[in-house]
Design an enzyme around this catalytic site. Sequence first.
Site, PDB file in Angstrom:
ATOM      1  N   PRO A 222       0.828  -1.190   0.000  1.00  0.00           N
ATOM      2  CG  PRO A 222      -0.106  -1.122   2.122  1.00  0.00           C
ATOM      3  CD  PRO A 222       0.810  -1.919   1.258  1.00  0.00           C
ATOM      4  N   GLY A 224       2.464   4.696   1.143  1.00  0.00           N
ATOM      5  CA  GLY A 224       2.753   5.451   2.373  1.00  0.00           C
ATOM      6  C   GLY A 224       2.621   4.647   3.655  1.00  0.00           C
ATOM      7  CG  LEU A 227       5.116  -1.916   4.416  1.00  0.00           C
ATOM      8  CD1 LEU A 227       3.974  -2.861   4.093  1.00  0.00           C
ATOM      9  CD2 LEU A 227       5.963  -2.501   5.552  1.00  0.00           C
ATOM     10  N   GLY A 228       8.368   0.751   1.902  1.00  0.00           N
ATOM     11  CA  GLY A 228       9.318   1.011   0.807  1.00  0.00           C
ATOM     12  C   GLY A 228       8.697   0.984  -0.574  1.00  0.00           C
ATOM     13  CB  SER A 229       5.264   1.550  -1.875  1.00  0.00           C
ATOM     14  OG  SER A 229       5.042   2.835  -1.348  1.00  0.00           O
ATOM     15  CB  ALA A 231      12.640   2.457  -2.568  1.00  0.00           C
ATOM     16  CB  ALA A 232       9.421  -1.396  -4.336  1.00  0.00           C
ATOM     17  CG  ASP A 273      12.905   2.874   2.275  1.00  0.00           C
ATOM     18  OD1 ASP A 273      13.457   2.496   3.327  1.00  0.00           O
ATOM     19  OD2 ASP A 273      11.838   3.509   2.254  1.00  0.00           O
TER      20      ASP A 273
HETATM   21  C1  MEV Z   1      12.037   5.043   5.918  1.00  0.00           C
HETATM   22  O1  MEV Z   1      11.689   3.794   5.373  1.00  0.00           O
HETATM   23  C2  MEV Z   1      13.148   4.877   6.902  1.00  0.00           C
HETATM   24  C3  MEV Z   1      13.650   6.175   7.515  1.00  0.00           C
HETATM   25  O2  MEV Z   1      14.743   5.804   8.349  1.00  0.00           O
HETATM   26  C4  MEV Z   1      14.111   7.157   6.472  1.00  0.00           C
HETATM   27  C5  MEV Z   1      15.368   6.716   5.742  1.00  0.00           C
HETATM   28  O3  MEV Z   1      16.078   5.816   6.187  1.00  0.00           O
HETATM   29  O4  MEV Z   1      15.643   7.322   4.699  1.00  0.00           O
HETATM   30  C6  MEV Z   1      12.607   6.837   8.387  1.00  0.00           C
END
Ligand code: MEV
Length: 440
Positions: A222, A224, A227-229, A231-232, A273
């Site tokens: 989902p 925001g 879970l790194g959406s 970047a993925a 991420d």
């Molecule tokens: C975000 O997934 C993780 C944070 O540490 C930001 C980052 O590492 O860039 C909050």
Amino acid sequence: LTKWTVDDDGNLLGEISVPLKPGVVGGTLSTNPAAALGLEICGARSARELAELMAAVGLAQNFAALRALAGSGIQKGHMHLHARSLATNAGAAEYQLDEVVARLLASGDVKAWKAEEILKDLSGSEVNDDAVTATAAGKIILLGEHAVVYGRHALAIPIPNAVRAAVRPCDNTTTVSIKEWGLRAEVTAASSDGVAAAINRILDELDARDTRFAIDVSSCLPMGMGLGSSAAIAVAITRAVARSLGQDIDDERVNEIAYACEKLAHGTPSGVDNTLSCFSKAMLFQNRGSLHIQPLQLAEEIPLVVAFSRQAGPTQEQVAGVRARYELDTVRYEALFDQIDDLSLAGASALQARRYDELGRLMNVCHGLLNAIEVSTPDLENIVAIARDHGAVGAKLTGAGGGGSVVALCPGTEDAVRTALERSGYQTLRTQTAGGCANE
Ligand code: MEV
């Protein structure tokens, strides 16, 4: 919602009580032909009749579920689950799972080698004349978020194949769609935010500004939710566009490009991420000007439940908030980040040795520290409390916080924790997270 009894004549009597408010005029009926056709087929003449019909179907499904639990159906269900887990272990992406499972069950050979064979066959047929696909992982930070932005370690695991991008060269404007998010956008030279800005950057990096693509993304992450959406999505699109252009770029280069996209999205990301997304490996991550990645060997899938809070957590905002408080109280925040660093290092050893009770305690302490730096919310606290009450040995927010997700470590209690959270109205992640296979 349902009640099953036997009446005086020995008949089974089912009752269901469920709030339903369907309509039989207007709304989606005018825009969705399938809804109108469904209504015509079922013959419901009023909203009340439709609601009764829907409740009756629900009651029948409930009965079928009870019967499957008590009868032979559960055996079949087990075989289906087994097939699904073989398909996942073979590396099937979320969008491929149903197809691989169906073919596996139909073959009668519900075996690992067969799953791999089917997947190879399926993936071969996906690269057709004009569409090229690629996948990328999401991530779950077990320990170390925020501190990692200040050069400390983070412990993170991938969510393999969580995002898939399909690209086709086209003559018109470049477009992007993410079907699960209901997003469709044109990418023009002026696009300066969101996924469109990331695509501009990717096209620049690949020297492909003048090529147009229709880009279709499918994501089981989902938006925001920590879970790194983003970047993925950047990793999957970079890989697919490069392949489509016949460019053979390695993961380091893909990671560099995705990091540049992350900077557009989040300002000062640590890079955790995009690195997880790119390499899809459990790791201890550190960025002190240059990347230090220590891949971890995991012998089994980690017993985790991830639950989504009711609001998204915008990473950029949370990182900026922490930065502002850090500037006001640098010495104290440095000390807190050092403590989080210790937790990540100890957590990596505990994770590899499957000392889950210890890892859980470390996660609980980390959550306390994340609360101390003000990135938790009442909803996240509620999820953490429910998870711990139902047997999680550790539970903490994961990602930037301010909303987003909670990760709970639940050896032997996954079902109880997941059920308790879902009963309280929280959705949970239904996809394989990291395990032995991610590190194979
Ligand atoms: C975000 O997934 C993780 C944070 O540490 C930001 C980052 O590492 O860039 C909050």
